[in-house]
Design a protein around this motif. Structure first.
Motif, PDB file in Angstrom:
ATOM      1  N   THR A  58       0.827  -1.211   0.000  1.00  0.00           N
ATOM      2  CA  THR A  58       0.000   0.000   0.000  1.00  0.00           C
ATOM      3  C   THR A  58       0.859   1.257   0.000  1.00  0.00           C
ATOM      4  N   VAL A  59       1.883   1.287   0.846  1.00  0.00           N
ATOM      5  CA  VAL A  59       2.770   2.455   0.911  1.00  0.00           C
ATOM      6  C   VAL A  59       3.467   2.662  -0.429  1.00  0.00           C
ATOM      7  N   ALA A  60       3.955   1.574  -1.047  1.00  0.00           N
ATOM      8  CA  ALA A  60       4.626   1.691  -2.338  1.00  0.00           C
ATOM      9  C   ALA A  60       3.662   2.187  -3.410  1.00  0.00           C
ATOM     10  N   THR A  61       2.404   1.765  -3.342  1.00  0.00           N
ATOM     11  CA  THR A  61       1.415   2.222  -4.321  1.00  0.00           C
ATOM     12  C   THR A  61       1.155   3.717  -4.195  1.00  0.00           C
ATOM     13  N   ILE A  62       1.011   4.195  -2.970  1.00  0.00           N
ATOM     14  CA  ILE A  62       0.750   5.621  -2.746  1.00  0.00           C
ATOM     15  C   ILE A  62       1.931   6.470  -3.221  1.00  0.00           C
ATOM     16  N   ILE A  63       3.145   6.023  -2.927  1.00  0.00           N
ATOM     17  CA  ILE A  63       4.329   6.768  -3.373  1.00  0.00           C
ATOM     18  C   ILE A  63       4.442   6.740  -4.892  1.00  0.00           C
ATOM     19  N   ALA A  64       4.147   5.587  -5.493  1.00  0.00           N
ATOM     20  CA  ALA A  64       4.225   5.491  -6.951  1.00  0.00           C
ATOM     21  C   ALA A  64       3.242   6.435  -7.627  1.00  0.00           C
ATOM     22  N   SER A  65       2.084   6.625  -7.009  1.00  0.00           N
ATOM     23  CA  SER A  65       1.087   7.531  -7.609  1.00  0.00           C
ATOM     24  C   SER A  65       1.544   8.978  -7.603  1.00  0.00           C
ATOM     25  N   ARG A  66       2.561   9.307  -6.808  1.00  0.00           N
ATOM     26  CA  ARG A  66       3.074  10.677  -6.740  1.00  0.00           C
ATOM     27  C   ARG A  66       4.298  10.893  -7.612  1.00  0.00           C
ATOM     28  N   LEU A  67       4.824   9.840  -8.200  1.00  0.00           N
ATOM     29  CA  LEU A  67       6.009   9.967  -9.049  1.00  0.00           C
ATOM     30  C   LEU A  67       5.595  10.335 -10.470  1.00  0.00           C
ATOM     31  N   PRO A  68       6.236  11.326 -11.075  1.00  0.00           N
ATOM     32  CA  PRO A  68       5.829  11.772 -12.422  1.00  0.00           C
ATOM     33  C   PRO A  68       5.834  10.651 -13.456  1.00  0.00           C
ATOM     34  N   PHE A  69       6.814   9.770 -13.394  1.00  0.00           N
ATOM     35  CA  PHE A  69       6.934   8.702 -14.384  1.00  0.00           C
ATOM     36  C   PHE A  69       5.745   7.749 -14.349  1.00  0.00           C
ATOM     37  N   LEU A  70       5.200   7.495 -13.142  1.00  0.00           N
ATOM     38  CA  LEU A  70       4.119   6.526 -12.986  1.00  0.00           C
ATOM     39  C   LEU A  70       2.762   7.170 -12.718  1.00  0.00           C
ATOM     40  N   ALA A  71       2.727   8.471 -12.561  1.00  0.00           N
ATOM     41  CA  ALA A  71       1.467   9.141 -12.199  1.00  0.00           C
ATOM     42  C   ALA A  71       0.383   8.928 -13.238  1.00  0.00           C
ATOM     43  N   GLY A  72       0.762   8.821 -14.523  1.00  0.00           N
ATOM     44  CA  GLY A  72      -0.227   8.635 -15.569  1.00  0.00           C
ATOM     45  C   GLY A  72      -1.003   7.338 -15.443  1.00  0.00           C
ATOM     46  N   LEU A  73      -0.392   6.322 -14.808  1.00  0.00           N
ATOM     47  CA  LEU A  73      -1.089   5.054 -14.628  1.00  0.00           C
ATOM     48  C   LEU A  73      -2.268   5.184 -13.669  1.00  0.00           C
ATOM     49  N   PHE A  74      -2.228   6.184 -12.796  1.00  0.00           N
ATOM     50  CA  PHE A  74      -3.295   6.396 -11.828  1.00  0.00           C
ATOM     51  C   PHE A  74      -4.311   7.427 -12.314  1.00  0.00           C
ATOM     52  N   GLU A  75      -3.895   8.297 -13.223  1.00  0.00           N
ATOM     53  CA  GLU A  75      -4.786   9.356 -13.704  1.00  0.00           C
ATOM     54  C   GLU A  75      -5.713   8.883 -14.809  1.00  0.00           C
ATOM     55  N   ASP A  76      -5.240   7.978 -15.649  1.00  0.00           N
ATOM     56  CA  ASP A  76      -6.032   7.542 -16.795  1.00  0.00           C
ATOM     57  C   ASP A  76      -7.239   6.705 -16.374  1.00  0.00           C
ATOM     58  N   TYR A  78      -8.944   4.013 -12.869  1.00  0.00           N
ATOM     59  CA  TYR A  78      -8.893   3.658 -11.455  1.00  0.00           C
ATOM     60  C   TYR A  78      -8.559   2.178 -11.259  1.00  0.00           C
ATOM     61  N   GLN A  79      -7.952   1.570 -12.268  1.00  0.00           N
ATOM     62  CA  GLN A  79      -7.696   0.134 -12.195  1.00  0.00           C
ATOM     63  C   GLN A  79      -6.769  -0.225 -11.038  1.00  0.00           C
ATOM     64  N   MET A  80      -5.716   0.561 -10.843  1.00  0.00           N
ATOM     65  CA  MET A  80      -4.783   0.254  -9.770  1.00  0.00           C
ATOM     66  C   MET A  80      -5.443   0.396  -8.407  1.00  0.00           C
ATOM     67  N   TRP A  81      -6.311   1.382  -8.254  1.00  0.00           N
ATOM     68  CA  TRP A  81      -6.989   1.545  -6.969  1.00  0.00           C
ATOM     69  C   TRP A  81      -7.968   0.396  -6.716  1.00  0.00           C
ATOM     70  N   VAL A  82      -8.583  -0.103  -7.789  1.00  0.00           N
ATOM     71  CA  VAL A  82      -9.462  -1.278  -7.642  1.00  0.00           C
ATOM     72  C   VAL A  82      -8.640  -2.495  -7.211  1.00  0.00           C
ATOM     73  N   ILE A  83      -7.459  -2.666  -7.821  1.00  0.00           N
ATOM     74  CA  ILE A  83      -6.580  -3.780  -7.436  1.00  0.00           C
ATOM     75  C   ILE A  83      -6.158  -3.657  -5.982  1.00  0.00           C
ATOM     76  N   LEU A  84      -5.818  -2.439  -5.552  1.00  0.00           N
ATOM     77  CA  LEU A  84      -5.429  -2.233  -4.163  1.00  0.00           C
ATOM     78  C   LEU A  84      -6.591  -2.531  -3.221  1.00  0.00           C
ATOM     79  N   ALA A  85      -7.796  -2.089  -3.573  1.00  0.00           N
ATOM     80  CA  ALA A  85      -8.967  -2.367  -2.735  1.00  0.00           C
ATOM     81  C   ALA A  85      -9.213  -3.869  -2.627  1.00  0.00           C
ATOM     82  N   GLY A  86      -9.076  -4.571  -3.754  1.00  0.00           N
ATOM     83  CA  GLY A  86      -9.233  -6.020  -3.714  1.00  0.00           C
ATOM     84  C   GLY A  86      -8.169  -6.687  -2.863  1.00  0.00           C
ATOM     85  N   GLY A  87      -6.934  -6.177  -2.936  1.00  0.00           N
ATOM     86  CA  GLY A  87      -5.870  -6.725  -2.100  1.00  0.00           C
ATOM     87  C   GLY A  87      -6.140  -6.540  -0.620  1.00  0.00           C
TER      88      GLY A  87
END
Length: 420
Positions: A58-76, A78-87
């Motif tokens: 969870t901590v790694a996911t939150i930090i990754a969402s703030r990194l410019p290189f990976l931020a687009g994966l969270f903006e386009d 909500y798939q990653m957030w759904v995966i995190l919720a399922g986890g």
């Protein structure tokens, strides 16, 4: 690549730091597994280590969402957030089982509901291989296949979690193979950012961070909260790659890349899936429940032939690496070179697997042969003495007895002559 390594280090570091705290919490709330007949460990050990893995992920996911290189994966989306919720939900279900030993049917129903929720949230196998092309499946069929794959992987990892470091090591090996494959695929896209690669490297990080506490003798078990989470994540990562395959960029026949999104979980998790299938068939053949515990898993068999816990784990890691990387390298190298390398690896791993058995069994066979040979020699000797005794019965008469017998015979002949 450096961003992915950073995310993996964060996930592993957080998991390593919080796991001792989770251990104390597990002891306080009574999440300590009693030693059962099928267990390898001999002292009660706290479970619920999966909570530490979940925190690291969870901590790694939150930090990754703030990194410019990976931020687009969270903006386009909500798939990653759904995966995190399922986890989170699957880990909570596992924690409940660690605490109260839920009935297997209740646990299976919970896994199925969570899998359907994740599929409904957008994580689906949207294409199916048919002939030499990909065919879009209906939404209901996609959800059903996705839920089945997730539940099967969750239970496969759960089945193989029987030795210290075994399940987390196998999943880490599969995660590395997945990450390498998805990263190579992502390099052909405008952005190197890949959701599948990010999930894989975070999963590898939490596995490595946990193994540092779980290596034999383990201070803490991952429990169902960990094994179910790992099975869930590795399947989610493989499903995310569906639709990103470009057969033209891979130097092999089109058929293998087309089937790869569905085959990846089975190939990388071959040992857990094999162990699960054998266990189900074995238990059903005995008229037992598929979830009935026993001591016939692959790791139990490794211990039975003479391996230590660490030796068995390392060899099973080797088999997992051979299958995972061998199944993926065939996409990028000539088949004959891959086959040659795999053949050499199979010979070496087979020798390592059977070495303890042969080391103990060969002297036993020699001893059994010596005992059999000695028994045959003794029987032959006794038979010879009996024959000699039978043949030498007359030879043991004294000279006096022989003379008297001769005189008696002479007298009998003389008497018969006089009568005549």
């Amino acid at each position: 690549m450096r961003i992915y390594l950073l995310i993996a280090a964060i996930a592993g570091g957080v998991t390593w730091l919080v796991t001792p705290l989770i251990r104390h919490v597990a002891i306080e709330i009574g999440a300590v597994g009693e030693v059962r007949a099928r267990d390898v460990h001999t002292i009660p050990t706290p479970r619920m280590g999966g909570l530490g893995m979940l925190i690291g992920f969870t901590v790694a996911t939150i930090i990754a969402s703030r990194l410019p290189f990976l931020a687009g994966l969270f903006e386009d989306n909500y798939q990653m957030w759904v995966i995190l919720a399922g986890g989170i939900m699957i880990s909570l279900l596992g924690m409940a089982d660690d605490l109260w030993d839920l009935d297997w049917m209740l646990k299976l129903a919970g896994q199925l509901l969570i899998s359907v929720f994740v599929a409904w949230g957008g994580l689906q196998i949207i294409s199916l291989p048919l002939g030499d092309s990909l065919v879009t499946a209906s939404p209901s069929l996609s959800m059903a296949i996705t839920a089945f794959l997730i539940v099967a992987s969750i239970n496969a990892v759960n089945f193989v979690d029987g030795l210290d470091g075994l399940a987390s090591g196998i999943v880490a090996i599969g995660g590395i193979a997945f990450a390498a494959y998805s990263y190579m695929i992502a390099r052909s896209s405008p952005s190197y950012a890949s959701l599948a690669t990010m999930i894989d490297v975070m999963m590898v990080g939490v596995c490595v961070g946990f193994i540092l506490h779980n290596w034999h003798p383990a201070k803490l078990f991952m429990g169902d909260s960990g094994s179910m989470l790992l099975g869930y994540l590795i399947t989610c990562a493989s499903i995310v790659m569906t639709g990103r395959l470009d057969p033209a960029s891979i130097h092999t026949s089109i058929y293998l890349p087309v089937f790869m999104p569905i085959l990846l979980p089975i190939l990388v998790l071959f040992l857990p899936v094999l162990d699960m299938c054998l266990a189900i068939v074995r238990r059903l053949a005995k008229g037992q429940s598929p979830m009935h515990p026993d001591r016939m898993h692959l790791h139990h068999r490794m211990l039975r032939i003479g391996h230590s816990v660490r030796g068995a784990v390392l060899i099973l890691w080797g088999w997992a690496a051979l299958i995972a990387f061998g199944s993926l390298t065939i996409l990028f190298f000539r088949a004959r070179y891959v086959a040659l390398g795999m053949l050499i690896a199979v010979v070496l791993l087979t020798a390592a697997t059977m070495y303890p058995y042969l080391r103990h069994r060969i002297p036993e066979i020699r001893a059994e042969n010596l005992i059999s040979e000695a028994a045959r020699q003794q029987a032959k000797h006794v038979s010879g003495e009996a024959l000699e005794a039978a043949m030498g019965e007359d030879a043991r008469e004294t000279p006096k007895q022989s003379a008297e017998k001769t005189q008696e015979e002479f007298s009998d002949e003389k008497h018969q002559t006089q009568v005549s």
